[in-house]
Scaffold this motif. Structure first.
Motif, PDB file in Angstrom:
ATOM      1  N   VAL A  86      -4.734   9.255  -1.507  1.00  0.00           N
ATOM      2  CA  VAL A  86      -3.422   8.448  -0.891  1.00  0.00           C
ATOM      3  C   VAL A  86      -3.786   7.311  -0.497  1.00  0.00           C
ATOM      4  O   VAL A  86      -4.497   7.368   0.990  1.00  0.00           O
ATOM      5  N   PRO A 115       1.827  10.276  -4.874  1.00  0.00           N
ATOM      6  CA  PRO A 115       2.549   9.080  -4.464  1.00  0.00           C
ATOM      7  C   PRO A 115       3.050   8.824  -2.751  1.00  0.00           C
ATOM      8  O   PRO A 115       2.984   7.751  -2.205  1.00  0.00           O
ATOM      9  N   SER A 116       2.336  10.094  -2.077  1.00  0.00           N
ATOM     10  CA  SER A 116       2.707  10.084  -1.523  1.00  0.00           C
ATOM     11  C   SER A 116       2.381  11.543   0.344  1.00  0.00           C
ATOM     12  O   SER A 116       1.581  11.754  -0.736  1.00  0.00           O
ATOM     13  N   ASP A 118       2.854  13.451   2.155  1.00  0.00           N
ATOM     14  CA  ASP A 118       3.395  14.181   2.341  1.00  0.00           C
ATOM     15  C   ASP A 118       3.558  14.945   0.879  1.00  0.00           C
ATOM     16  O   ASP A 118       3.242  16.494   0.536  1.00  0.00           O
ATOM     17  N   ASP A 119       3.578  14.318  -0.898  1.00  0.00           N
ATOM     18  CA  ASP A 119       2.660  15.297  -2.120  1.00  0.00           C
ATOM     19  C   ASP A 119       1.486  15.581  -1.526  1.00  0.00           C
ATOM     20  O   ASP A 119       0.902  16.870  -2.197  1.00  0.00           O
TER      21      ASP A 119
END
Lengths: 233, 229
Positions: free
Chosen positions: A221, A6-7, A9-10
């Motif tokens: 991503v 999802p991001s 950072d994830d």
């Protein structure tokens, strides 16, 4: 097999201190800038990075240097061409101060070491560097009357790559000279994280125009197209 | 450090590049290094010469004009370039496979020093103050050993008048015994088994004047002439 995160950072959340990371891109082309920025936000330390350059045209990596996240850099064109500009660059200062260890290889050797790792090879013999400082500490062997150096593969824990288009299963299509190191770094790493400009469903990419097969890519991503003005000095 | 000598007026950097362009044969694959070598591309328009960019491109077109810049399309010097009919792209790894594999007919490279045996020193200037194994190697070592013919394009001496054509390179070498031809602002010199052969001199210069800024003894070619452009 849906590999989309999802991001940013994830996608990089599990990168531990001490990890080694191959970062694709050649100067400004095909550099996964948003993944580097996410790594700066995360702040993982004691990292080994493998990339073409540590600044010229790729200033996105500078925050990692300034924040003291990098212990070692493995490059082929680490410094600014201009010694004057280089003298002020955080990376060159960190190397001079002994804060970052720097290992330099000829460009072809550098990427072949990564390719070998991805292809299950332990090492290879290359004619590049014979008779130069690059041969120090390496086995030299003659084949058919010509001398070669033994270069061992380097296998990074992670790779950050960039692609123009990618599908959910990790198949990637690069664009023009932004392909550069990305395919071989993707194959070399244990975990490859791809930043893609256009995320599409499986089946939407032309199967004949996939430069990085999804088997090499563990995480995908979506990112915005970064804006670069190509230039170095 | 080699001895300093007086300096002479010779060809501009652009004309060194033109002289090299005249040396290139049609139907060849050529890689141009950073600096004067890049200028060779200005003189081969319309010729049947394919330029390789080690970032991963064949048939590299001219530099992109303002408004034509595509950030995904650069050469190995990070300059925006353009496509040509016949352009193809590939990975960096494949690019160096074709370089080491012997597919480059010619590499034109800059140099800090060239020795009489054709050793090339061009990747690391120790005056920058790093240990001699640390510097911007880039693709120079691969090109120097992989190309079938290495041509050096450089000024004959440094700005300070230090000699660059020397008996033995003081700077860290890029490759050993690879240079076949040296083209400078003052002369065109073949590197042969017998030594350096002075083939052409810049207009208005004598062979003795070229020798005075060249450390190894030059063999004067029986066909010695002025550089023709």
């Amino acid at each position: 097999m849906d590999k989309v995160y999802p991001s940013l950072d994830d996608a990089i959340a599990d990168i531990p201190d001490g990890a080694s990371i191959a970062i694709g891109g050649f100067f400004t082309a095909g550099t996964p800038v948003q993944l580097i920025q996410a790594l700066a936000r995360k702040g993982a330390k004691n990292l080994t990075v493998m990339c073409q350059s540590m600044g010229p045209g790729n200033e996105d990596i500078t925050p990692l240097v300034v924040q003291g996240q990098i212990r070692k850099a493995i490059c082929n064109y680490p410094f600014y061409r201009s010694a004057t500009r280089g003298a002020d660059s955080p990376f060159e200062k960190a190397v001079r101060a002994g804060q970052v260890e720097l290992e330099v290889y000829p460009m072809g050797t550098f990427i072949e070491k990564l390719r070998a790792a991805g292809a299950g090879l332990a090492a290879f013999y290359t004619p590049t560097g014979v008779g130069t400082v690059a041969e120090r500490g390496k086995e030299k062997r003659k084949f058919n009357g010509r001398e070669y150096l033994l270069e061992v593969a380097i296998k990074p824990d992670y790779a950050f790559v960039y692609a123009w288009r990618g599908d959910r299963t990790g198949n990637l299509t690069c664009r023009k000279t932004a392909r550069n190191y990305n395919p071989d770094m993707a194959a070399a790493a244990r975990i490859t994280i791809a930043a893609v400009e256009g995320l599409v469903e499986a089946g939407e990419l032309d199967p004949d125009k996939i430069h990085i097969p999804g088997i090499y890519v563990q995480r995908v991503v979506q990112v915005d197209r970064p804006n670069y003005i190509p230039s170095i000095d | 450090m080699a001895e300093k000598r007086r300096q002479f007026d010779g060809l501009s950097r652009e004309l060194i590049a033109l002289r090299i362009a005249n040396e290139l044969e049609d139907g060849t694959y050529v890689n141009l290094g950073i600096g004067i070598p890049t200028l060779v591309s200005n003189w081969i328009e319309g010729r049947d010469i394919v330029l390789q960019a080690e970032i991963g491109m064949l048939n590299t077109g001219p530099l992109a004009a303002q408004g034509q810049v595509d950030q995904d399309l650069i050469n190995a010097s990070c300059q925006p370039v353009t496509e040509m009919p016949g352009t193809c792209y590939f990975s960096d790894c494949e690019s160096f496979a074709m370089i080491r594999g012997g597919y480059m007919d010619v590499a034109v490279l800059g140099a800090l020093q060239v020795s009489e045996k054709g050793d090339l020193a061009g990747w690391n200037n120790p005056e920058r103050g790093f240990p001699e194994h640390i510097g911007n190697i880039g693709g120079s070592m691969d090109l120097a050993v992989g190309a079938r013919k290495v041509i050096v394009a450089m000024e004959h001496t440094t700005r300070n008048g230090d000699l660059k054509i020397v008996k033995k390179c003081a700077y860290p070498v890029t490759a050993v015994g690879v240079v076949k031809l040296i083209v400078t602002d003052l002369a065109v010199i073949d590197v042969t088994d017998k030594g350096l052969v002075l083939r052409e001199v810049a207009p208005g210069l004598t062979p003795e004047e070229v020798q005075s800024v060249t450390e190894p003894k030059l063999i004067i070619s029986p066909d010695l002439r002025e550089i023709r452009l």
